[in-house]
Design a protein around this motif. Sequence first.
Motif, PDB file in Angstrom:
ATOM      1  N   PRO A   1      14.290 -68.861  45.349  1.00  0.00           N
ATOM      2  CA  PRO A   1      14.504 -67.415  45.173  1.00  0.00           C
ATOM      3  C   PRO A   1      13.882 -66.880  43.883  1.00  0.00           C
ATOM      4  CG  PRO A   1      16.517 -68.462  45.906  1.00  0.00           C
ATOM      5  CD  PRO A   1      15.547 -69.559  45.601  1.00  0.00           C
ATOM      6  N   MET A   2      13.951 -67.662  42.816  1.00  0.00           N
ATOM      7  CA  MET A   2      13.352 -67.230  41.553  1.00  0.00           C
ATOM      8  C   MET A   2      11.828 -67.155  41.683  1.00  0.00           C
ATOM      9  SD  MET A   2      11.699 -68.433  38.526  1.00  0.00           S
ATOM     10  CE  MET A   2      11.892 -70.167  38.729  1.00  0.00           C
ATOM     11  N   LEU A   3      11.238 -68.115  42.393  1.00  0.00           N
ATOM     12  CA  LEU A   3       9.790 -68.098  42.591  1.00  0.00           C
ATOM     13  C   LEU A   3       9.350 -66.928  43.461  1.00  0.00           C
ATOM     14  CD1 LEU A   3       9.097 -71.916  42.984  1.00  0.00           C
ATOM     15  CD2 LEU A   3       8.521 -70.435  41.046  1.00  0.00           C
ATOM     16  N   VAL A   4      10.192 -66.531  44.408  1.00  0.00           N
ATOM     17  CA  VAL A   4       9.876 -65.353  45.221  1.00  0.00           C
ATOM     18  C   VAL A   4       9.776 -64.124  44.324  1.00  0.00           C
ATOM     19  CG1 VAL A   4      10.807 -63.763  46.962  1.00  0.00           C
ATOM     20  CG2 VAL A   4      10.820 -66.216  47.391  1.00  0.00           C
ATOM     21  N   ILE A   5      10.743 -63.965  43.428  1.00  0.00           N
ATOM     22  CA  ILE A   5      10.719 -62.823  42.516  1.00  0.00           C
ATOM     23  C   ILE A   5       9.493 -62.903  41.600  1.00  0.00           C
ATOM     24  CG2 ILE A   5      11.967 -61.638  40.657  1.00  0.00           C
ATOM     25  CD1 ILE A   5      13.333 -61.480  43.416  1.00  0.00           C
ATOM     26  N   LEU A   6       9.197 -64.082  41.097  1.00  0.00           N
ATOM     27  CA  LEU A   6       8.092 -64.256  40.163  1.00  0.00           C
ATOM     28  C   LEU A   6       6.725 -64.089  40.827  1.00  0.00           C
ATOM     29  CD1 LEU A   6       7.110 -65.077  37.317  1.00  0.00           C
ATOM     30  CD2 LEU A   6       7.186 -67.452  38.090  1.00  0.00           C
ATOM     31  N   LEU A   7       6.513 -64.762  41.948  1.00  0.00           N
ATOM     32  CA  LEU A   7       5.187 -64.811  42.554  1.00  0.00           C
ATOM     33  C   LEU A   7       4.942 -63.775  43.637  1.00  0.00           C
ATOM     34  CD1 LEU A   7       4.873 -68.702  42.796  1.00  0.00           C
ATOM     35  CD2 LEU A   7       3.993 -67.176  41.003  1.00  0.00           C
TER      36      LEU A   7
END
Length: 124
Positions: free
Chosen positions: A58-64
């Motif tokens: 989920p954090m990578l979705v927000i970041l990338l």
Amino acid sequence: MTDSTLAPVDVVKRRNPLLVWLIWPLITLGIYNLVWYYKIHREMRDLTRDPQAPVAGPMLVILLLGWTVIGPLISYFRTGHRIRQAQMAATGQATCNPWVGLILCFVFGLQIIYYQLELNKIAV
């Protein structure tokens, strides 16, 4: 304490919603939002003891995928569901509504305050 005897207060950390939403992101130029998002997912995974629960995803979705707009909205909506599941696991009562979190995404990013308030109910 061993991992099998952790109480909800030991797993989910109580945080000040205003600090999480405004102060720490201003000080860290927005990086704290990603750190917070990762930490809450890790805490919810530890609370529910679900090895399949996403933590970094989920954090990578927000970041990338933040540029896509739809990716983060789906991620925040699913986070609402995970918080609801964590509340059921901890207290047997779920008060978090993912739709409220989704709508608050469009109001100054207030979903962060809402989700942290809901998580604080577990940490009590």
